[in-house]
Design a protein around this motif. Structure first.
Motif, mmCIF file in Angstrom:
data_model
loop_
_atom_site.group_PDB
_atom_site.id
_atom_site.type_symbol
_atom_site.label_atom_id
_atom_site.label_comp_id
_atom_site.label_asym_id
_atom_site.label_seq_id
_atom_site.Cartn_x
_atom_site.Cartn_y
_atom_site.Cartn_z
ATOM 1 N N ILE A 77 44.850 102.688 1.289
ATOM 2 C CA ILE A 77 44.883 101.398 2.286
ATOM 3 C C ILE A 77 44.700 101.817 3.613
ATOM 4 C CG2 ILE A 77 47.715 101.734 1.509
ATOM 5 C CD1 ILE A 77 48.254 102.767 4.302
ATOM 6 N N GLU A 78 44.779 100.841 4.420
ATOM 7 C CA GLU A 78 43.412 100.614 5.770
ATOM 8 C C GLU A 78 44.987 99.631 6.057
ATOM 9 O OE1 GLU A 78 39.352 99.026 7.218
ATOM 10 O OE2 GLU A 78 39.500 99.906 5.163
ATOM 11 N N LYS A 79 44.653 99.916 7.306
ATOM 12 C CA LYS A 79 45.880 99.196 7.853
ATOM 13 C C LYS A 79 44.960 98.981 9.512
ATOM 14 C CE LYS A 79 50.886 98.727 9.018
ATOM 15 N NZ LYS A 79 52.375 98.566 8.579
ATOM 16 N N VAL A 80 45.427 98.319 10.109
ATOM 17 C CA VAL A 80 45.141 98.334 11.487
ATOM 18 C C VAL A 80 45.807 97.150 12.231
ATOM 19 C CG1 VAL A 80 42.989 98.117 13.413
ATOM 20 C CG2 VAL A 80 42.191 98.821 11.263
ATOM 21 N N ASP A 81 46.187 97.908 14.396
ATOM 22 C CA ASP A 81 46.986 96.338 14.470
ATOM 23 C C ASP A 81 46.066 95.615 15.223
ATOM 24 O OD1 ASP A 81 49.899 97.898 14.514
ATOM 25 O OD2 ASP A 81 49.515 98.967 16.238
ATOM 26 N N TYR A 97 45.653 94.129 10.152
ATOM 27 C CA TYR A 97 44.506 93.858 9.330
ATOM 28 C C TYR A 97 45.263 95.053 8.691
ATOM 29 C CZ TYR A 97 40.346 94.446 6.753
ATOM 30 O OH TYR A 97 38.942 94.418 6.874
ATOM 31 N N PHE A 98 45.984 94.963 7.091
ATOM 32 C CA PHE A 98 46.212 95.782 6.001
ATOM 33 C C PHE A 98 45.890 95.477 4.737
ATOM 34 C CE2 PHE A 98 51.347 97.391 4.576
ATOM 35 C CZ PHE A 98 50.549 98.571 4.111
ATOM 36 N N CYS A 147 41.943 88.088 -0.515
ATOM 37 C CA CYS A 147 43.321 87.938 -1.209
ATOM 38 C C CYS A 147 43.889 88.835 -2.286
ATOM 39 C CB CYS A 147 42.362 86.775 -2.222
ATOM 40 S SG CYS A 147 42.468 84.702 -0.801
ATOM 41 N N PHE A 148 42.231 89.223 -2.931
ATOM 42 C CA PHE A 148 43.303 90.968 -4.041
ATOM 43 C C PHE A 148 43.592 92.129 -2.849
ATOM 44 C CE2 PHE A 148 40.660 88.331 -7.164
ATOM 45 C CZ PHE A 148 42.189 87.805 -7.794
ATOM 46 N N LEU A 149 42.594 92.137 -1.979
ATOM 47 C CA LEU A 149 43.483 92.886 -1.154
ATOM 48 C C LEU A 149 44.277 93.187 -0.332
ATOM 49 C CD1 LEU A 149 39.359 94.492 -0.596
ATOM 50 C CD2 LEU A 149 40.834 95.648 -1.336
ATOM 51 N N ALA A 150 44.588 91.809 0.391
ATOM 52 C CA ALA A 150 45.444 91.926 2.113
ATOM 53 C C ALA A 150 46.670 92.331 0.832
ATOM 54 C CB ALA A 150 45.530 90.572 2.221
ATOM 55 N N LEU A 151 47.526 92.836 2.471
ATOM 56 C CA LEU A 151 48.974 93.152 2.684
ATOM 57 C C LEU A 151 50.165 92.047 3.922
ATOM 58 C CD1 LEU A 151 49.059 96.522 0.919
ATOM 59 C CD2 LEU A 151 49.007 94.802 -0.562
ATOM 60 N N ASP A 152 49.177 91.949 4.548
ATOM 61 C CA ASP A 152 50.180 90.986 5.207
ATOM 62 C C ASP A 152 49.714 89.337 5.129
ATOM 63 O OD1 ASP A 152 50.615 91.359 8.863
ATOM 64 O OD2 ASP A 152 49.467 89.605 8.194
ATOM 65 N N PHE A 153 51.043 89.200 4.735
ATOM 66 C CA PHE A 153 50.682 87.512 4.201
ATOM 67 C C PHE A 153 49.796 86.614 5.076
ATOM 68 C CE2 PHE A 153 54.191 84.104 2.283
ATOM 69 C CZ PHE A 153 53.093 83.739 2.045
ATOM 70 N N PHE A 154 49.670 86.450 6.074
ATOM 71 C CA PHE A 154 48.957 86.580 7.178
ATOM 72 C C PHE A 154 47.659 86.259 6.635
ATOM 73 C CE2 PHE A 154 46.279 85.261 10.649
ATOM 74 C CZ PHE A 154 46.592 83.822 11.577
ATOM 75 N N LEU A 155 47.036 87.440 7.010
ATOM 76 C CA LEU A 155 45.748 87.447 6.632
ATOM 77 C C LEU A 155 45.632 87.239 5.119
ATOM 78 C CD1 LEU A 155 42.993 89.312 7.526
ATOM 79 C CD2 LEU A 155 44.212 91.268 6.092
ATOM 80 N N PHE A 156 46.463 87.345 3.881
ATOM 81 C CA PHE A 156 46.361 86.664 2.995
ATOM 82 C C PHE A 156 45.788 85.122 2.705
ATOM 83 C CE2 PHE A 156 47.757 84.480 -0.792
ATOM 84 C CZ PHE A 156 47.137 84.939 -2.098
ATOM 85 N N PHE A 157 47.066 84.633 3.042
ATOM 86 C CA PHE A 157 46.530 82.997 3.885
ATOM 87 C C PHE A 157 45.347 83.003 4.234
ATOM 88 C CE2 PHE A 157 47.724 79.382 5.466
ATOM 89 C CZ PHE A 157 47.796 78.733 4.595
ATOM 90 N N LEU A 158 44.806 83.433 5.076
ATOM 91 C CA LEU A 158 43.424 83.299 6.186
ATOM 92 C C LEU A 158 42.438 83.269 4.480
ATOM 93 C CD1 LEU A 158 43.157 82.841 9.038
ATOM 94 C CD2 LEU A 158 41.828 85.765 8.985
ATOM 95 N N PHE A 253 54.182 89.351 9.227
ATOM 96 C CA PHE A 253 54.160 89.203 8.404
ATOM 97 C C PHE A 253 53.999 89.867 6.948
ATOM 98 C CE2 PHE A 253 52.756 85.548 11.748
ATOM 99 C CZ PHE A 253 53.294 84.744 10.541
ATOM 100 N N ASN A 254 54.031 91.279 7.241
ATOM 101 C CA ASN A 254 54.044 92.487 6.412
ATOM 102 C C ASN A 254 54.354 91.761 5.062
ATOM 103 O OD1 ASN A 254 54.299 94.623 5.120
ATOM 104 N ND2 ASN A 254 53.186 95.578 6.976
#
Length: 580
Positions: A77-81, A97-98, A147-158, A253-254
């Motif tokens: 994983i990679e997670k940053v506020d 950024y998850f 899209c395939f890596l994002a685990l934050d819904f906002f980031l996925f939608f972006l 949005f996690n």
């Protein structure tokens, strides 16, 4: 339990940002230097393919990670506020950024890097505004990986929305005679789906809190890297009893937090026990339908599929390859990653209807493919049919079915890449894709005929190829579902089997019509152009044959890594189902 054990793996970000970083040299080079754009894009995608290979090796060897003291199937994983806003009495907003890799997406990442690399090789003959083409291609590559890596819904939608722009222009500027119509239709359909997803995303954000950041607000902890399950339970208990003020709640949005019913605010519209109704239907069921339709448009599933044949026919071959092999999979992946685990009650409530939609897609897509005269349209409708198997496997909510659905996503990505490339080989030589305009191609193009035969037989599900394994496990899951959970009636599964027979009919009919008998083509001036495969085409097609054969003979290469995540997903959904 320490969250500091969650090591940050920057290679996940590399997969997203390498294509974006390579845009800089393309931007500064003059438009006349088209050959450099090709090599820059090839280098970027080659590097991505190497990183994804290293990621696969690391994933295979890495232990499961603990997230907030709870075992997960994520190994990297990679997670940053990222974004944090204080809204005063309305609480706080937390967007991370998850990124993460587990069994549900590892092979989608591998597939993406492989297909995107082949797509660059397939784009080698692009001369018209090569600077713009390869810039958009690299932007599209980043958004697919995101899209395939994002685990934050906002980031996925972006990233999900970002795919719209490059694909619209790639079809609209480099496509066929009706490219404007096809690109606008693609854009409007996909945008409609995106708006449905956006509405649900906002409703989830209002309803869900981040228990860790909320604990920080309450003064329970100062270091978010040291979090145990006891702390999460304490915050959730306080939330349930109403002991947390609105100002102290941190909305998120996690996606992983959205999967936990304990993180939903009591009385909120999407709380699992909420009595909120929309048009007389439970709000969570409506939310599930909205997000499901949003992703089903992208798959696409009948009746949301009509944009696909037009987009494929008008798109240049490399864009058709990426569209069919990857963009359709983003829709299916969204259902597996977000729609089902976030709304297990809705998924179970509508399981039978999802299966019906899957079977209709299988049969309707197959019959349409049988009637097509344009080989690209035939392949497009075959994709609708094959993605119907994905939907049927997901609807079964069995381990076999969902494993089969993921296998079908990977297999179809490989096979549809082959199919569109072989259609492109013919079109490059004659600018004609009409099946009836060719006879006896085997005598003029023997190597090409062998590749087409392999692609057709692999796609219709011949044993020894990946397509057989995928469809077998989907059907096993569908039949098992009747006894295990009762979601899919047996008659639906029987009808689905007939889709394989229809698939064999349109592939064998096309093969016999175009490749056997006395050589003839409708336009005589292209006689000399019908030469066999060249070196570049061999480089594109042979690896695809090798991959579909390897995964047809050794399915454990995929199942061994995917099955643990699928087992946990099925167990989780049945456990959190309030109907149990």
């Amino acid at each position: 339990t320490q969250n500091s054990k969650l090591k940050t793996h920057r290679m996940l970000s590399l997969l997203i940002f390498i294509p974006l970083l390579t845009l800089a040299p393309i931007f500064f080079l003059s438009a006349e230097k088209s050959k450099y754009f090709k090599f820059i894009a090839l280098g970027a995608m080659g590097f991505e393919f190497i990183i994804s290979g290293l990621l696969y090796i690391k994933f295979s060897a890495a232990p499961d990670l603990l997230i907030n003291g709870i075992a997960s199937n994520f190994k990297l994983i990679e997670k940053v506020d990222w974004i944090s806003l204080d809204l005063g009495g309305m609480g706080k907003v937390s967007i991370d950024y998850f990124l993460g890799v587990d069994g549900l997406n590892i092979f989608m990442i591998m597939l993406s890097s492989f297909v995107l690399l082949i797509g660059v090789v397939s784009s080698w003959n692009i001369e018209k505004n090569a600077k713009g083409y390869f810039s958009l291609y690299l932007l599209l590559s980043s958004s697919i990986m995101g899209c395939f890596l994002a685990l934050d819904f906002f980031l996925f939608f972006l990233f999900f929305e970002l795919m719209l722009l490059p694909m619209y222009f790639l079809i609209g500027l480099w496509g066929g005679p009706r490219r404007e119509y096809a690109s606008i239709k693609f854009f409007l359909y996909t945008l409609t789906g995106s708006l449905l997803i956006l509405i649900v995303m906002i409703a989830l954000y209002i309803s869900v809190i981040d228990p860790v950041e909320t604990a920080v607000n309450l003064g329970f902890i100062t270091n978010t890297k040291i979090v145990g399950p006891g702390l999460i339970t304490q915050v959730q208990s306080m939330l349930l009893s109403g002991d947390i003020s609105d100002a102290d709640k941190v909305h998120t949005f996690n996606i992983l937090y959205m999967m936990d019913p304990g993180n939903y605010i009591p009385g909120s519209m999407l709380h699992i026990l909420s009595s909120s109704l929309i048009f007389g239907v439970k709000a969570r069921y409506v939310a599930f339908l909205a997000i499901f339709i949003g992703f089903a448009i992208k798959m696409p599933s009948v009746p949301f599929h009509t944009w696909l044949p037009d987009a494929h026919v008008e798109a240049p071959t490399p864009v058709s390859v990426v569209l069919a092999a990857l963009l359709l999979k983003v829709g299916a992946y969204g259902i597996i990653r977000i729609a089902y685990p976030v709304f297990p009650d809705g998924a179970i409530h509508y399981a039978k209807w999802v299966a019906v939609l899957g079977v209709i897609s299988i049969i309707y897509g197959a019959f349409n493919a049988l009637a097509m005269k344009d080989i690209k349209k035939l392949i497009a409708y075959s994709s609708v049919s094959h993605m119907g198997f994905v939907l049927l496997g997901i609807a079964s909510l069995t381990v076999e079915g969902i494993n089969g659905a993921i296998y079908q996503m990977f297999s179809h990505g490989i096979l549809t890449t082959m199919l569109f490339l072989i259609a492109g080989v013919l079109y490059d030589r004659t600018h004609d894709r009409t099946i009836e305009n060719y006879r006896g191609l085997a005598s003029k193009m023997p190597n090409y005929t062998i590749v087409v035969t392999v692609a057709f037989f692999a796609s219709l599900g011949l044993p020894g190829f990946s397509g057989f394994i995928a469809e077998l496990f989907v059907l096993l899951g569908a039949f098992h579902s009747y006894n295990l959970n009762g979601f899919i009636p047996r008659w639906l599964s029987v009808i689905a089997v007939s889709g394989i027979l229809i698939g064999a009919a349109y592939y064998l009919w096309t093969l016999q019509k175009m490749f056997f008998g006395k050589f003839w083509i409708k336009v005589p001036k292209y006689y000399g152009a019908l030469k066999d495969l060249n070196r570049r085409e061999f480089i594109m097609l042979v690896p695809l044959i090798i991959v579909t054969t390897i995964f047809g003979l050794f399915p454990g290469l995929l199942f061994d890594l995917v099955s643990p995540a699928v087992n946990d997903l099925v167990t989780f959904m049945m456990k959190t189902n309030p109907n149990n």
